[in-house]
Scaffold this motif. Structure first.
Motif, PDB file in Angstrom:
ATOM      1  N   ALA A 252      23.036  36.956 -39.000  1.00 55.06           N
ATOM      2  CA  ALA A 252      23.090  35.538 -38.652  1.00 55.06           C
ATOM      3  C   ALA A 252      21.753  35.065 -38.083  1.00 55.06           C
ATOM      4  CB  ALA A 252      24.209  35.282 -37.648  1.00 55.06           C
ATOM      5  N   HIS A 253      21.160  35.865 -37.175  1.00 55.47           N
ATOM      6  CA  HIS A 253      19.859  35.508 -36.610  1.00 55.47           C
ATOM      7  C   HIS A 253      18.785  35.479 -37.701  1.00 55.47           C
ATOM      8  CE1 HIS A 253      21.246  35.370 -32.567  1.00 55.47           C
ATOM      9  NE2 HIS A 253      21.465  36.663 -32.448  1.00 55.47           N
ATOM     10  N   THR A 254      18.855  36.431 -38.608  1.00 57.78           N
ATOM     11  CA  THR A 254      17.880  36.478 -39.703  1.00 57.78           C
ATOM     12  C   THR A 254      17.980  35.232 -40.569  1.00 57.78           C
ATOM     13  OG1 THR A 254      17.900  38.899 -39.759  1.00 57.78           O
ATOM     14  CG2 THR A 254      17.142  37.767 -41.743  1.00 57.78           C
ATOM     15  N   GLU A 255      19.193  34.840 -40.900  1.00 62.75           N
ATOM     16  CA  GLU A 255      19.400  33.658 -41.731  1.00 62.75           C
ATOM     17  C   GLU A 255      18.893  32.392 -41.040  1.00 62.75           C
ATOM     18  OE1 GLU A 255      23.505  33.479 -42.731  1.00 62.75           O
ATOM     19  OE2 GLU A 255      23.486  35.338 -43.882  1.00 62.75           O
TER      20      GLU A 255
ATOM     21  N   ALA B  59      10.911  23.882 -41.515  1.00 67.11           N
ATOM     22  CA  ALA B  59       9.738  23.440 -40.747  1.00 67.11           C
ATOM     23  C   ALA B  59       8.435  23.711 -41.499  1.00 67.11           C
ATOM     24  CB  ALA B  59       9.706  24.133 -39.396  1.00 67.11           C
ATOM     25  N   ASP B  60       8.535  24.365 -42.663  1.00 61.54           N
ATOM     26  CA  ASP B  60       7.375  24.686 -43.493  1.00 61.54           C
ATOM     27  C   ASP B  60       6.366  25.544 -42.715  1.00 61.54           C
ATOM     28  OD1 ASP B  60       6.158  24.619 -45.980  1.00 61.54           O
ATOM     29  OD2 ASP B  60       4.810  22.982 -45.407  1.00 61.54           O
ATOM     30  N   ILE B  61       6.883  26.582 -42.062  1.00 58.85           N
ATOM     31  CA  ILE B  61       6.028  27.496 -41.307  1.00 58.85           C
ATOM     32  C   ILE B  61       6.379  28.930 -41.701  1.00 58.85           C
ATOM     33  CG2 ILE B  61       5.716  25.935 -39.367  1.00 58.85           C
ATOM     34  CD1 ILE B  61       8.041  28.902 -38.898  1.00 58.85           C
ATOM     35  N   GLU B  62       5.608  29.869 -41.169  1.00 65.21           N
ATOM     36  CA  GLU B  62       5.933  31.282 -41.322  1.00 65.21           C
ATOM     37  C   GLU B  62       5.922  31.931 -39.947  1.00 65.21           C
ATOM     38  OE1 GLU B  62       3.176  33.035 -44.023  1.00 65.21           O
ATOM     39  OE2 GLU B  62       4.348  32.485 -45.798  1.00 65.21           O
ATOM     40  N   TRP B  63       6.830  32.890 -39.745  1.00 65.67           N
ATOM     41  CA  TRP B  63       6.820  33.658 -38.503  1.00 65.67           C
ATOM     42  C   TRP B  63       5.752  34.733 -38.607  1.00 65.67           C
ATOM     43  CZ3 TRP B  63       9.395  31.335 -34.847  1.00 65.67           C
ATOM     44  CH2 TRP B  63      10.542  30.589 -35.161  1.00 65.67           C
ATOM     45  N   VAL B  64       5.008  34.964 -37.522  1.00 62.08           N
ATOM     46  CA  VAL B  64       3.946  35.971 -37.551  1.00 62.08           C
ATOM     47  C   VAL B  64       4.502  37.363 -37.291  1.00 62.08           C
ATOM     48  CG1 VAL B  64       2.204  34.302 -36.840  1.00 62.08           C
ATOM     49  CG2 VAL B  64       3.401  35.633 -35.088  1.00 62.08           C
ATOM     50  N   VAL B  65       5.785  37.458 -37.005  1.00 60.72           N
ATOM     51  CA  VAL B  65       6.483  38.728 -36.829  1.00 60.72           C
ATOM     52  C   VAL B  65       7.523  38.847 -37.933  1.00 60.72           C
ATOM     53  CG1 VAL B  65       7.983  40.078 -35.303  1.00 60.72           C
ATOM     54  CG2 VAL B  65       6.141  38.696 -34.331  1.00 60.72           C
ATOM     55  N   ALA B  66       7.731  40.040 -38.442  1.00 63.27           N
ATOM     56  CA  ALA B  66       8.737  40.241 -39.484  1.00 63.27           C
ATOM     57  C   ALA B  66      10.082  39.704 -39.011  1.00 63.27           C
ATOM     58  CB  ALA B  66       8.850  41.718 -39.831  1.00 63.27           C
ATOM     59  N   VAL B  67      10.741  38.932 -39.862  1.00 59.26           N
ATOM     60  CA  VAL B  67      11.981  38.262 -39.460  1.00 59.26           C
ATOM     61  C   VAL B  67      13.062  39.230 -38.984  1.00 59.26           C
ATOM     62  CG1 VAL B  67      13.889  36.807 -40.267  1.00 59.26           C
ATOM     63  CG2 VAL B  67      11.533  36.220 -40.855  1.00 59.26           C
ATOM     64  N   PRO B  68      13.271  40.381 -39.643  1.00 58.19           N
ATOM     65  CA  PRO B  68      14.291  41.309 -39.129  1.00 58.19           C
ATOM     66  C   PRO B  68      13.994  41.791 -37.705  1.00 58.19           C
ATOM     67  CG  PRO B  68      13.734  41.858 -41.386  1.00 58.19           C
ATOM     68  CD  PRO B  68      12.727  40.848 -40.938  1.00 58.19           C
ATOM     69  N   VAL B  69      12.706  41.980 -37.388  1.00 62.99           N
ATOM     70  CA  VAL B  69      12.320  42.391 -36.036  1.00 62.99           C
ATOM     71  C   VAL B  69      12.556  41.243 -35.057  1.00 62.99           C
ATOM     72  CG1 VAL B  69      10.408  43.130 -34.565  1.00 62.99           C
ATOM     73  CG2 VAL B  69      10.629  44.044 -36.883  1.00 62.99           C
ATOM     74  N   LEU B  70      12.201  40.028 -35.468  1.00 63.86           N
ATOM     75  CA  LEU B  70      12.392  38.857 -34.622  1.00 63.86           C
ATOM     76  C   LEU B  70      13.880  38.610 -34.370  1.00 63.86           C
ATOM     77  CD1 LEU B  70      10.650  36.765 -33.219  1.00 63.86           C
ATOM     78  CD2 LEU B  70      10.857  35.297 -35.238  1.00 63.86           C
ATOM     79  N   ALA B  71      14.697  38.859 -35.375  1.00 66.34           N
ATOM     80  CA  ALA B  71      16.147  38.692 -35.229  1.00 66.34           C
ATOM     81  C   ALA B  71      16.691  39.692 -34.206  1.00 66.34           C
ATOM     82  CB  ALA B  71      16.836  38.890 -36.568  1.00 66.34           C
ATOM     83  N   ARG B  72      16.196  40.919 -34.235  1.00 67.18           N
ATOM     84  CA  ARG B  72      16.637  41.935 -33.284  1.00 67.18           C
ATOM     85  C   ARG B  72      16.168  41.594 -31.867  1.00 67.18           C
ATOM     86  NH1 ARG B  72      18.630  47.148 -33.621  1.00 67.18           N
ATOM     87  NH2 ARG B  72      18.664  46.935 -35.895  1.00 67.18           N
TER      88      ARG B  72
ATOM     89  N   MET C 197       8.040  29.967 -30.106  1.00 64.18           N
ATOM     90  CA  MET C 197       7.109  28.996 -30.678  1.00 64.18           C
ATOM     91  C   MET C 197       5.687  29.562 -30.767  1.00 64.18           C
ATOM     92  SD  MET C 197       8.917  26.582 -31.696  1.00 64.18           S
ATOM     93  CE  MET C 197       7.564  25.526 -32.230  1.00 64.18           C
ATOM     94  N   THR C 198       5.351  30.568 -29.951  1.00 68.22           N
ATOM     95  CA  THR C 198       4.033  31.201 -30.060  1.00 68.22           C
ATOM     96  C   THR C 198       3.964  32.144 -31.261  1.00 68.22           C
ATOM     97  OG1 THR C 198       4.525  33.170 -28.702  1.00 68.22           O
ATOM     98  CG2 THR C 198       3.835  31.149 -27.542  1.00 68.22           C
ATOM     99  N   LEU C 199       5.110  32.425 -31.860  1.00 70.14           N
ATOM    100  CA  LEU C 199       5.162  33.318 -33.018  1.00 70.14           C
ATOM    101  C   LEU C 199       5.208  32.558 -34.332  1.00 70.14           C
ATOM    102  CD1 LEU C 199       7.726  35.911 -31.611  1.00 70.14           C
ATOM    103  CD2 LEU C 199       5.236  36.015 -31.541  1.00 70.14           C
ATOM    104  N   VAL C 200       4.922  31.261 -34.248  1.00 66.11           N
ATOM    105  CA  VAL C 200       4.894  30.410 -35.437  1.00 66.11           C
ATOM    106  C   VAL C 200       3.479  30.375 -35.998  1.00 66.11           C
ATOM    107  CG1 VAL C 200       5.116  28.047 -36.279  1.00 66.11           C
ATOM    108  CG2 VAL C 200       6.820  28.966 -34.696  1.00 66.11           C
ATOM    109  N   GLY C 201       3.352  30.640 -37.292  1.00 66.97           N
ATOM    110  CA  GLY C 201       2.053  30.568 -37.953  1.00 66.97           C
ATOM    111  C   GLY C 201       2.094  29.571 -39.091  1.00 66.97           C
TER     112      GLY C 201
END
Length: 202
Positions: free
Chosen positions: A130-133, A142-155, A189-193
């Motif tokens: 759910a967090h990953t989705e 938002a037309d952005i990319e996370w600078v951390v892998a999404v599965p890691v960010l979800a965890r 928000m600091t992990l937004v690229g």
């Protein structure tokens, strides 16, 4: 009463007993007494107490995920949506602390029961999915990319929410808990690229 209605009554009764007295005391007899039904009805609706507990945990997990998704789908920029979603989650914790405590108890119960461990794994896998989705959807809208892998960010997000909830159940310090949520939103928000769009070769 139809069998499916009796089943729903037993599930509701089991949840009331667990919130009030804990999972250990939610015996088959305690549940049917709460539901004001004879013991035989329980075995007609469920093959075992474990099956009922599995259904309770599955439903709690599903409702928690659905609530988070509904909140996150609102309007606003990425920062406001994240903040709104975290605040809505926290309001749910403070509104129903007993339900969240039961969720922890059921997780540990499942890990302790031989052959029942998969229930706890599926519970947390559901949370992570759910967090990953939601994080993936947030990046796309938002037309952005996370600078951390999404599965890691979800965890990471799941660990923060689980930890802060358990801490609050112990000390009920809402002020500090909400401050942690604010810091979490700021950190996300600091992990937004910026989204990198590859040049297409015509």
């Amino acid at each position: 009463m139809a069998a499916k209605d009796r089943r729903e009554e037993l599930l509701a009764a089991a949840f009331r007993v667990m919130v009030r007295e804990g999972v250990a005391k939610a015996t088959t007899r305690a549940i049917v007494n709460e539901a004001k039904m004879p013991l035989g009805v329980f075995h007609y609706c469920f093959s075992s107490r474990e099956e009922l507990l599995q259904e309770v945990l599955t439903r709690f997990t599903g409702s928690s995920v659905a609530a988070a998704r509904k909140t996150f789908e609102g309007d606003g920029d990425l920062g406001s949506r994240i903040t709104k979603s975290l605040n809505a989650f926290w309001e749910g914790v403070e509104r129903s602390p007993g339900q969240h405590q039961v969720s922890y108890e059921l997780t540990h119960y499942a890990l302790r029961q031989a052959g029942f461990e998969d229930l706890a794994r599926r519970q947390y896998q559901h949370y992570l999915e759910a967090h990953t989705e939601l994080l993936t959807e947030a990046a796309e809208t938002a037309d952005i990319e996370w600078v951390v892998a999404v599965p890691v960010l979800a965890r990471y997000l799941n660990a923060v929410l689980e930890g802060i909830t358990l801490s609050w159940l112990v000390d009920r310090n809402s002020e500090h808990s909400r401050e942690v949520l604010r810091l979490t939103a700021e950190h996300l928000m600091t992990l937004v690229g910026e989204k990198v769009v590859a040049d297409r070769v015509s």
